[in-house]
Structure formats: C-alpha cells, structure tokens
Scaffold this active site. Structure first.
Site, short mmCIF file in Angstrom:
data_model
loop_
_atom_site.label_atom_id
_atom_site.label_comp_id
_atom_site.label_asym_id
_atom_site.label_seq_id
_atom_site.Cartn_x
_atom_site.Cartn_y
_atom_site.Cartn_z
N ASP A 85 -7.36 -4.01 7.70
CA ASP A 85 -6.86 -3.74 6.56
C ASP A 85 -7.43 -5.25 6.19
OD1 ASP A 85 -5.23 -3.76 4.44
OD2 ASP A 85 -3.43 -4.38 5.03
N CYS A 103 31.99 -29.86 13.39
CA CYS A 103 31.66 -28.90 12.37
C CYS A 103 32.01 -27.39 12.96
CB CYS A 103 30.33 -28.98 12.04
SG CYS A 103 29.76 -27.62 10.79
N CYS A 142 23.20 -30.86 10.15
CA CYS A 142 24.50 -31.04 10.06
C CYS A 142 25.02 -32.33 11.20
CB CYS A 142 25.62 -30.00 9.97
SG CYS A 142 27.42 -30.24 10.00
N LYS A 154 -2.18 6.86 7.73
CA LYS A 154 -1.69 5.71 7.26
C LYS A 154 -0.42 5.34 8.22
CE LYS A 154 -2.40 3.65 3.71
NZ LYS A 154 -2.98 2.36 3.21
N GLU A 174 -15.93 -3.79 7.00
CA GLU A 174 -14.85 -4.46 6.46
C GLU A 174 -15.00 -5.92 6.77
OE1 GLU A 174 -12.82 -2.16 5.27
OE2 GLU A 174 -11.13 -3.07 4.73
N GLU A 216 -11.23 5.70 14.43
CA GLU A 216 -11.53 3.92 14.04
C GLU A 216 -10.25 3.39 13.78
OE1 GLU A 216 -15.00 4.04 11.60
OE2 GLU A 216 -16.17 5.03 12.92
N CYS A 225 31.27 -27.69 6.60
CA CYS A 225 32.16 -28.55 6.89
C CYS A 225 32.19 -29.82 5.89
CB CYS A 225 32.11 -29.23 8.21
SG CYS A 225 30.90 -30.25 8.35
N TYR A 284 -18.82 -0.12 9.99
CA TYR A 284 -18.12 1.24 10.51
C TYR A 284 -18.81 2.32 10.11
CZ TYR A 284 -15.14 0.19 6.19
OH TYR A 284 -14.76 0.01 4.93
N LYS A 334 -8.25 1.24 11.23
CA LYS A 334 -8.20 1.06 9.73
C LYS A 334 -7.95 -0.62 9.57
CE LYS A 334 -7.45 2.93 5.03
NZ LYS A 334 -7.33 1.82 4.64
N CYS A 358 26.70 -30.14 4.22
CA CYS A 358 26.74 -28.76 5.21
C CYS A 358 27.80 -27.75 4.51
CB CYS A 358 27.48 -29.27 6.67
SG CYS A 358 27.99 -27.72 7.45
N ASP A 360 0.81 -1.12 -0.03
CA ASP A 360 0.04 -0.10 -0.02
C ASP A 360 0.94 1.30 -0.05
OD1 ASP A 360 -2.12 -1.46 -0.13
OD2 ASP A 360 -2.83 -0.67 1.97
S1 IVH Z 1 -15.03 4.74 6.27
C1 IVH Z 1 -16.25 7.22 2.94
N1 IVH Z 1 -13.82 3.31 8.29
O1 IVH Z 1 -10.32 2.14 4.37
C2 IVH Z 1 -15.74 6.68 4.19
N2 IVH Z 1 -13.32 2.73 5.98
O2 IVH Z 1 -10.55 4.13 1.75
C3 IVH Z 1 -15.61 5.20 3.80
N3 IVH Z 1 -11.43 1.12 6.19
O3 IVH Z 1 -11.19 0.41 1.82
C4 IVH Z 1 -14.71 4.43 4.54
N4 IVH Z 1 -11.44 0.69 8.27
O4 IVH Z 1 -12.61 -0.57 3.44
C5 IVH Z 1 -13.80 3.48 6.83
N5 IVH Z 1 -13.20 2.19 9.88
C6 IVH Z 1 -13.15 2.58 8.73
C7 IVH Z 1 -12.37 1.75 7.78
C8 IVH Z 1 -12.47 1.78 6.50
C9 IVH Z 1 -10.89 0.51 6.97
C10 IVH Z 1 -11.11 0.78 4.75
C11 IVH Z 1 -12.36 0.75 3.63
C12 IVH Z 1 -11.89 1.29 2.21
C13 IVH Z 1 -10.65 2.40 2.97
C14 IVH Z 1 -11.21 3.34 2.63
#
Ligand code: IVH
Length: 671
Positions: A117, A430, A425, A313, A172, A113, A410, A224, A115, A407, A34
């Site tokens: 993955d 050795c 080994c 990020k 998610e 919140e 040796c 979310y 984020k 090995c 990413d």
């Molecule tokens: S809100 C307009 N809340 O982040 C707002 N997104 O680009 C919409 N993601 O792929 C997203 N946790 O899947 C929001 N607590 C969270 C999130 C979340 C992960 C991901 C979402 C999206 C990317 C946002």
C-alpha cells in the site's frame, strides 16, 4: 421512470468517484477508504452492466485515476500505467480464470505478489542512469518527481555495466510501519502535521517541493514490473524479469511465489490475509499475474486494466465515520484516558463504536474534535484507533476539544504531573477507580475470580458491599442473593470462586493489587526474588531496584504503595482472609517465631512499626496490637504506650530492646 432513477444514481456515483479520484490521485489526501471507493465503483459498474442505457461517455470507469495537479512537471508514460481489476473471493478468482480461457488455453502459472500500500512509480533508466521518475497520475500522464526519488536510497541512481540501453521499471514507493511511526513521533515533537497512515506519509514525503525533505524521510522501494526495455535480454516468464531486476540492483519482494493453480493462489491470499501484520509494511491485498509473457500478449488489456493480472483485495482495516463525542474514562490507577464515541462502523471485521485516544497530547497532535469525520483503524486484534480527522469535511468553526479539569465520576481535580503524558484522578476513593481496581483484582491475569466481572463489581460497589479488594473475602452473600440474577447456584459458584482464589500464586496477587508500573512480568520476578509478601513489604527500595526486571521506577512505586497505611491495611485483611503470601523459588524465611506473639510499642530506630510487624509475621509469629498472657515479648522503643508497658509488667511478659528484637527475629530466642 425507473430509468430516470438509475440515470440519476449513475450520475451521482460518477460525480462521487471523480471527486474521490481527485482526492486520492491529485491531492494525496483520500477521504474514504479504498474499500469504500471500491464499493462506489462496484455499484456503478453493476448499474452500467444492468442498465447500459444509463452509461455516459464520460463514465469514470473508462478513465484511470486523476489528472496531475501542477506542483511538478508532467510526464507522458511511454506505455500507460493501468490499474488492476479487483476480486475479493475465491469464486471471483475462478471467474477471472474462466474469462481468461476465452483468450488462452493450456496450463497457466501465476505469480503472487503482496500488494504494497504505497505509490506506484515508473522509473526510466537511459544508459544505466536514472533519468525520470514519475507518479502514475491519470495513467497516461504522471508527475515528474525525479529530484525527490533520487534521494531515496532504495532506488538505484546508476545501474552496473550490464544495464540495457533503455529500461523502464515499475514498482512501489512506500514507508515501513516503523518509519511511519517514527516520523509521526518526530512530527508530534516538532509540532508538524501527523499522517493518517504509511501510504499518506509516503505520498506526503514524496510530493515535496524541496528534495531535502524527501531525503529526510525513510522511504522504501520494491520493483514488481518490467516496462519497456531496449537492448535487454529476451524473457519468457515474469519471474525471470524479476530475477533480472534483482541482479541489476533493484530491491524486489522476498515474498513473491509462482503457483500452478488458482486454488494455491487462493491459499497464498488466505495465508497473507492472516499474516499481514507479521511484516513491517502495509499491504492491502495480493497481486496475481500470469507468469508466461506469451500468454500475457494473447490476453491483452481492456480499456483500463490488463486481463492477465488481478488484485485480490483484503478487507479494509480503515474506515471513516463521525466522531460524536470525546469522553474520559478512569482506570484503576486513576489514569484518565480520553476515548472517542463514534458513529458505529464495521472495520477490520468488527463493529467499532469506541476507540481510545490515549492521552491529551495524542488528541492535540491528531487534532480530532467532536463533530469531525475521522479515519478509524482496527488492525488484527489491535484496539481500535482513531487515526485522524478528514479535514476537508470538518464543519466550519468546529471548536477544539480540551481535557476536562475534574474527574467525570467523582468530581475531584484531574492532575497531570510535570513531564508525564498521562492525567490522573487524584482521589483514591473515586468510585470509578474502585470499580476498576476491584474488577482488575478479580480478572483473569490476577486472582481469576469467575463471576466477578466489571458489571457485578459495579453493582456491588453501588450497593455498598465492596469498597476495596479485601471486601471480596467478607462479601455478604445473603444480600447478594437478594439481587436480580443472583440465584442460590450462582451465589454458591461465586463463593466457591472467591474461596479458590485464596491459593493463587503470589505473583497473581501482586498483579491484582494494581501497583502502578508493576505488571505481570515484574510481579513474577518480584515473587521469585523475594519469596514472600512480607519480604516485599519490608524490603528497602534499593534492594528491589537492584533486582533484574524491576529497576528504580517500579521499585519506587512498590515502596510508595506499601508506605500508604490504607494499602497496608488492605494487605493485612487479605492475610487474615487466608490468601497465599508465599512465593515460589527463594525459600521462605526460617519460621523462627512460629507459635510466638510479639507486641511492638513506641518508636524503633531502624524499623517502622509496620515493617517490624511484617518481619514478625514473615517468620511465622503474630503481632497483635495489645499485650495478653499469650504474648512472648514486648519490643519497647522510645515513647512507648503506657498501657502496654503496664500490662506487660503486670503479666511478667519480657520487655526487649531493638537489638534483642533483631536477634529474636534471627534465632527465635530471647537470650
Ligand atoms: S502490477 C498492470 N504489482 O497496485 C499491472 N501493482 O492498480 C500494474 N501495486 O497502484 C501493476 N503492488 O502501485 C503491481 N506487486 C504489484 C503491486 C502493484 C502494489 C499497486 C500499484 C497500483 C495498483 C494497481
């Protein structure tokens, strides 16, 4: 001229971004991390900002994600699923706050919140029933994955009586780290493909033709964001919408927090950056949202992202790089561990040039080959790991790697025992093993001899000064002083450190001996339970196996270790050097033989020669190899040595049998 250059680079970046969008959104098989993707986007955004003349109408910055790929039918989202703008610092957070001041005024509260993955999902409920589950796709049109999502326990199929007429929920889909590891283990066992990370595993599990496959994978869901609602209550704040979703039966994050300033938001981000490994799912940042829904409406959105939210990020823990070579290292027990020699990359905040590949099966399951571009991961203080190859970038006809049969140090054969994952080994001499064993002996968790690190040990071994750990205590310091980097002071320090190590606890000495399977915990348990090195040497395997924390595997390994004459010799030389053999806890054996000297000759029935001698020493006595005037008694077994018997007779030394010997041990008396 300059413009041409910028336009060319912009085209190139646009092409790259489009390509990686396709890999990420359509094929669920990203080739770059990413962060690397974000770098491309940043560079293009900067170019477009500074050189507006190069902006093409088709700039990927004005498109979101990729287009659906055709395995599933298309769904047009009722409201677009937008992406989020990104930040990576407090300064950028503040800049976001400033930008918002153009649209709103007054106090702003922020929802923070984690984020997660995973994969963004839109769930549509009509009359309380799940009717459509769609991926994000390109933001406008996604894929219909309803059948598969319906198999996920965490996603409610039917809401209770308070459900509104129509409801869209966004959230998610992800896989916990535990479920991911379990899935990969299962895949390895059944010869299936393993996944590079939990996100890939979640995507691969969701995008299945057969919902049964999805059902067999452990997927999680967190809601979310509220989408379009018809017939629901009116809300003023985002946090109220989340409460409501929770009441309706959706899993929501327990880590969410509403905060009053960007300073606190930044603290939240820093806290979770540090703690990201304390939770069982992967996060790549924090999503910060304006809590007040009226303020959100004022703020609106740009062409691709809302102005009321931003993604903070975290630095990536994964990067891609070239795997130049696979080599094998030899450890102190002879274990041959394959490792990857990489084109160095900065990942997880550190430069990574080497990464372990664990064992032969792991290399096979991951199918990594020299010449591959690989995903490297370094999470927290975890040892860097090669996750897997980026298959589309594999050069044609790249040969498989196979484990060496000899090995690398040796030349002795490498052996993999039936039912074991590791290869060894088998040559105890050795030099590779020697260096590792000696430097392990001197290391922090063992005898802690400062100044005797791996490099020094390597040098001393090469020069013939050290061949085993006992040699440390008769090191020829005069020769050492002749080597480069060893002045009088450092030699004196080394001598002092070696001397100081003699009084380390018994558990440290046990750790230092490199007995297979016996680690720091086992050593402490053993030292406490047995109380003395000699009791450990003499103890029957079953007695040690019965100790809680030891068990049969470790006990067998300890017995095997002390049954080898060369190990016993090393231990005796350590004793002679004056190392502490006395443990804590259990009192030492009564020193019944203090001041006595007992010689053993011939074969005893119940005692091996070594055990008998160890028993004498553990009770304070001496057990020399020949008879003298100082000898207290000679223990005579079958086939005794003629010379010893003759000398004993000549000097009038008492000759005793096995039973008397055992009583002597107990009482210290010959009668
Ligand atoms: S809100 C307009 N809340 O982040 C707002 N997104 O680009 C919409 N993601 O792929 C997203 N946790 O899947 C929001 N607590 C969270 C999130 C979340 C992960 C991901 C979402 C999206 C990317 C946002």
């Amino acid at each position: 001229m300059a413009d041409d250059h910028f336009a060319e680079r912009a085209d190139e970046l646009a092409e790259l971004i489009a390509y990686h969008n396709r890999r990420y959104f359509e094929l669920d098989d990203p080739e770059i991390s990413d962060a690397e993707y974000d770098e491309l986007v940043r560079e293009l955004a900067k170019l477009e900002r500074e050189h507006p003349e190069v902006v093409s109408g088709e700039s990927p910055l004005r498109q979101v994600g990729g287009a659906p790929v055709g395995l599933f039918t298309e769904v047009r989202h009722r409201t677009p699923m937008m992406s989020l703008d990104k930040t990576a610092s407090y300064e950028e957070l503040l800049a976001w706050g400033k930008r918002m001041e153009r649209y709103i005024s007054g106090e702003v509260a922020f929802n923070c919140e984690l984020k997660i993955d995973g994969l963004a999902m839109s769930l549509l409920y009509e009359g309380g029933r799940l009717v459509t589950a769609a991926t994000r796709g390109n933001g406008e049109v996604g894929e219909d994955v309803t059948q598969n999502v319906a198999t996920i326990d965490a996603v409610p199929g039917q809401l209770g009586p308070r459900a509104p007429e129509s409801l869209e929920v966004r959230g998610e889909i992800y896989m916990t780290v535990r479920a991911f590891e379990e899935l990969n283990r299962r895949q390895t066992e059944t010869g299936g493909r393993t996944f590079i990370n939990p996100r890939n595993a979640a995507a691969g599990s969701l995008r299945q033709k057969d919902p049964e496959v999805t059902a067999s994978r452990e997927l999680s869901f967190t809601a979310y964001q509220l989408g379009e609602v018809i017939g629901g209550p009116a809300f003023k704040y985002h946090h109220e919408t989340i409460e409501w979703l929770k009441d309706l039966g959706f899993p929501v994050s327990p880590y969410e927090q509403t905060l009053g300033s960007l300073e606190e938001v930044d603290q939240y981000c820093q806290k979770w950056l540090e703690r990201r490994h304390s939770i069982d799912f992967e996060i790549d940042g924090v999503v910060v949202k304006v809590d007040d829904l009226a303020q959100r409406r004022e703020l609106g959105a740009t062409s691709h992202a809302p102005r009321w939210a931003i993604a903070y990020k975290f630095p990536p823990e994964e990067k891609t790089t070239l795997l130049k070579e696979i080599m094998v290292s030899i450890g102190r027990t002879g274990k041959a561990t394959p490792f990857a020699v990489l084109e160095p990359v900065i990942v997880g905040g550190a430069r990574v040039g080497l990464a372990t590949l664990h064992n032969e099966d792991q290399v096979r399951a991951k199918d990594v080959r020299p010449g591959d571009t690989v995903v490297v991961r370094r999470a927290g203080d975890v040892i860097p790991e090669v996750r897997g190859p980026v298959l589309p970038l594999r050069p044609k006809d790249l040969p498989l790697w196979s484990f060496p049969t000899t090995c690398p140090i040796c030349g002795a054969p490498l052996q993999r025992l039936e039912g074991e994952a590791d290869t060894y080994c088998i040559n105890v001499d050795c030099p590779g093993q020697q260096v590792q064993r000696i430097s392990h002996f001197a290391s922090r968790g063992a005898m802690d001899i400062e100044g005797l690190g791996e490099r020094t040990v390597y040098l001393f071994c090469k020069e013939g000064l050290l061949a085993d750990v006992a040699d440390i205590y008769s090191l020829d310091f005069e020769r050492v002083q002749g080597y480069e980097g060893f002045g009088a002071l450092s030699v004196a320090n080394l001598a002092g450190a070696i001397n100081a190590s003699k009084s380390r606890p018994l558990a440290n000495l046990l750790v230092g001996l490199s007995i297979r399977h016996l680690g720091s915990n086992g050593s402490q348990v053993l030292a406490r339970a047995m109380g003395h090195m000699d009791r450990i040497i003499a103890a029957p395997e079953a007695e040690m196996a019965a100790i809680e924390g030891i068990g049969p595997v470790i006990a067998a390994s300890i017995s095997r270790f002390f049954s080898l004459p060369r190990n016993r010799q090393v231990v005796e030389r350590l004793r002679e050097a004056g190392l502490n053999f006395q443990g804590p806890g259990a009192p030492a054996l009564e020193q019944t033989l203090a001041g006595m000297s007992v010689v053993v000759t011939g074969t005893l029935e119940r005692w091996s020669r070594e055990d008998a001698e160890a028993a004498i020493k553990s009770r304070g006595g001496k057990a020399p190899g020949s008879v003298s005037q100082k000898t207290t008694a000679v223990v005579v077994g079958s086939d005794p040595g003629g010379a010893k018997l003759a000398r004993a007779t000549e000097l009038g030394v008492p000759q005793i049998d096995e039973g008397t010997f055992e009583r002597l041990l107990e009482t210290g008396s010959l009668s």
